[in-house]
Design a protein around this motif. Structure first.
Motif, PDB file in Angstrom:
ATOM      1  N   GLY A   1      19.204  34.781  44.327  1.00 42.21           N
ATOM      2  CA  GLY A   1      18.612  36.075  44.644  1.00 42.21           C
ATOM      3  C   GLY A   1      18.734  37.075  43.516  1.00 42.21           C
ATOM      4  O   GLY A   1      18.171  38.167  43.582  1.00 42.21           O
ATOM      5  N   GLY A   2      19.523  36.722  42.470  1.00 42.51           N
ATOM      6  CA  GLY A   2      19.650  37.582  41.305  1.00 42.51           C
ATOM      7  C   GLY A   2      20.893  38.443  41.265  1.00 42.51           C
ATOM      8  O   GLY A   2      21.063  39.241  40.343  1.00 42.51           O
ATOM      9  N   GLN A   3      21.804  38.290  42.233  1.00 42.25           N
ATOM     10  CA  GLN A   3      23.023  39.094  42.247  1.00 42.25           C
ATOM     11  C   GLN A   3      24.115  38.400  41.435  1.00 42.25           C
ATOM     12  O   GLN A   3      24.346  37.202  41.581  1.00 42.25           O
ATOM     13  N   TYR A   4      24.803  39.165  40.586  1.00 41.66           N
ATOM     14  CA  TYR A   4      25.862  38.634  39.717  1.00 41.66           C
ATOM     15  C   TYR A   4      27.212  39.155  40.205  1.00 41.66           C
ATOM     16  O   TYR A   4      27.392  40.360  40.399  1.00 41.66           O
ATOM     17  N   ILE A   5      28.169  38.237  40.411  1.00 38.22           N
ATOM     18  CA  ILE A   5      29.517  38.616  40.829  1.00 38.22           C
ATOM     19  C   ILE A   5      30.535  37.846  39.991  1.00 38.22           C
ATOM     20  O   ILE A   5      30.394  36.636  39.777  1.00 38.22           O
ATOM     21  N   GLN A   6      31.562  38.540  39.529  1.00 34.14           N
ATOM     22  CA  GLN A   6      32.714  37.899  38.894  1.00 34.14           C
ATOM     23  C   GLN A   6      33.817  37.713  39.938  1.00 34.14           C
ATOM     24  O   GLN A   6      34.160  38.653  40.661  1.00 34.14           O
ATOM     25  N   PHE A   7      34.353  36.515  39.991  1.00 35.47           N
ATOM     26  CA  PHE A   7      35.458  36.182  40.880  1.00 35.47           C
ATOM     27  C   PHE A   7      36.687  35.974  39.995  1.00 35.47           C
ATOM     28  O   PHE A   7      36.891  34.883  39.433  1.00 35.47           O
ATOM     29  N   LEU A   8      37.466  37.004  39.842  1.00 41.74           N
ATOM     30  CA  LEU A   8      38.553  36.993  38.874  1.00 41.74           C
ATOM     31  C   LEU A   8      39.839  36.431  39.472  1.00 41.74           C
ATOM     32  O   LEU A   8      40.146  36.657  40.644  1.00 41.74           O
ATOM     33  N   ASP A   9      40.574  35.686  38.634  1.00 41.82           N
ATOM     34  CA  ASP A   9      41.889  35.145  39.004  1.00 41.82           C
ATOM     35  C   ASP A   9      41.827  34.350  40.305  1.00 41.82           C
ATOM     36  O   ASP A   9      42.655  34.509  41.207  1.00 41.82           O
ATOM     37  N   VAL A  10      40.863  33.456  40.386  1.00 39.32           N
ATOM     38  CA  VAL A  10      40.675  32.641  41.590  1.00 39.32           C
ATOM     39  C   VAL A  10      41.774  31.592  41.722  1.00 39.32           C
ATOM     40  O   VAL A  10      42.344  31.401  42.795  1.00 39.32           O
ATOM     41  N   ALA A  11      42.059  30.888  40.633  1.00 37.79           N
ATOM     42  CA  ALA A  11      43.057  29.811  40.662  1.00 37.79           C
ATOM     43  C   ALA A  11      44.200  30.148  39.715  1.00 37.79           C
ATOM     44  O   ALA A  11      43.960  30.501  38.555  1.00 37.79           O
TER      45      ALA A  11
END
Length: 239
Positions: A211-221
């Motif tokens: 859909g064009g949305q950008y998300i950073q998922f920081l410090d996941v692991a």
């Protein structure tokens, strides 16, 4: 500032076009048994569909819809076409998630091989195959995006699950404690790969949804992560 708002508006307009599509014709069958257990796993690599956030309302897509795995996780509302079949349950519709490749069914036509419980919500069992109308819709999910990390010391294979909004991954990146962002490539289904030695480092991810949305998922692991582990976030997509 004006240019930024123009970009935002363009993305939102594209999103509206995706999720306000007209109904399109297709056909539908079912597989997996009355409890739907036979639909677990599949060509998207989600494994147990309850654990992955998809549940029993799922379907395998014909090749023209599956798009070599790019459609994994997308949502479709389906209703039986009462003008073409007496085996419909009038007034009923069901929303399913794409979790498998049904390319063996009716290529190259649009076709949904649905879990039996989902199919029987709109069709009469004796019908076997029914004409349907479908449209792609926004996905609603419980919880955040999940990352299942597999691979080996110099190869990370990450299954990305439970996307809301558009439901599917357009692009993905991985970042370790001692690296910058590394672009990943689709390996198969919802599995994305990187060829880097990242064992022993904490991992972050970034995703652009289809859909064009950008998300950073920081410090996941954390740095002590192991192959085979699943990590859940508290972030998800709107579109």
């Amino acid at each position: 500032m004006a240019a930024r708002w123009l970009v935002v508006l363009a993305v939102l307009e594209a999103c509206v076009r995706v999720f306000s599509a007209q109904w399109s014709p297709a056909t539908a069958t079912f597989y997996g048994g009355k409890d739907g257990s036979g639909t677990m796993g599949g060509a998207c690599g989600y494994g147990n569909l309850y654990d992955a956030g998809y549940g029993i309302n799922n379907a395998a897509l014909s090749s023209v819809l599956f798009n070599d795995g790019a459609s994994c996780g997308q949502c479709y509302t389906i209703t039986c076409d009462t003008s073409k079949s007496a085996y419909c349950k009038p007034g009923n519709a069901i929303t399913v998630s794409a979790t498998n490749d049904g390319g063996w069914c009716n290529p190259p036509r649009p076709h949904f091989d649905m879990s039996q419980p989902a199919w029987e919500h709109i069709g009469v069992y004796q019908g076997g195959i029914i004409p349907v109308q479908y449209q792609r819709v926004r996905c609603s999910r419980t919880g955040g995006v999940r990352f299942v990390i597999n691979g080996c010391n110099y190869f990370e294979l990450v299954n990305i699950q439970n996307l809301a909004g558009s439901g599917s991954v357009g692009a993905a990146w991985i970042k370790a404690t001692n690296t910058g962002w590394i672009q990943m490539s689709r390996n198969w289904g919802a599995n994305w790969q990187s060829n880097a030695a990242l064992v022993g480092q904490g991992l972050s991810f970034a995703i652009t949804s289809t859909g064009g949305q950008y998300i950073q998922f920081l410090d996941v692991a954390p740095a002590w992560w192991q192959f085979g582990q699943t990590f859940t976030t508290n972030q998800n997509f709107d579109y």
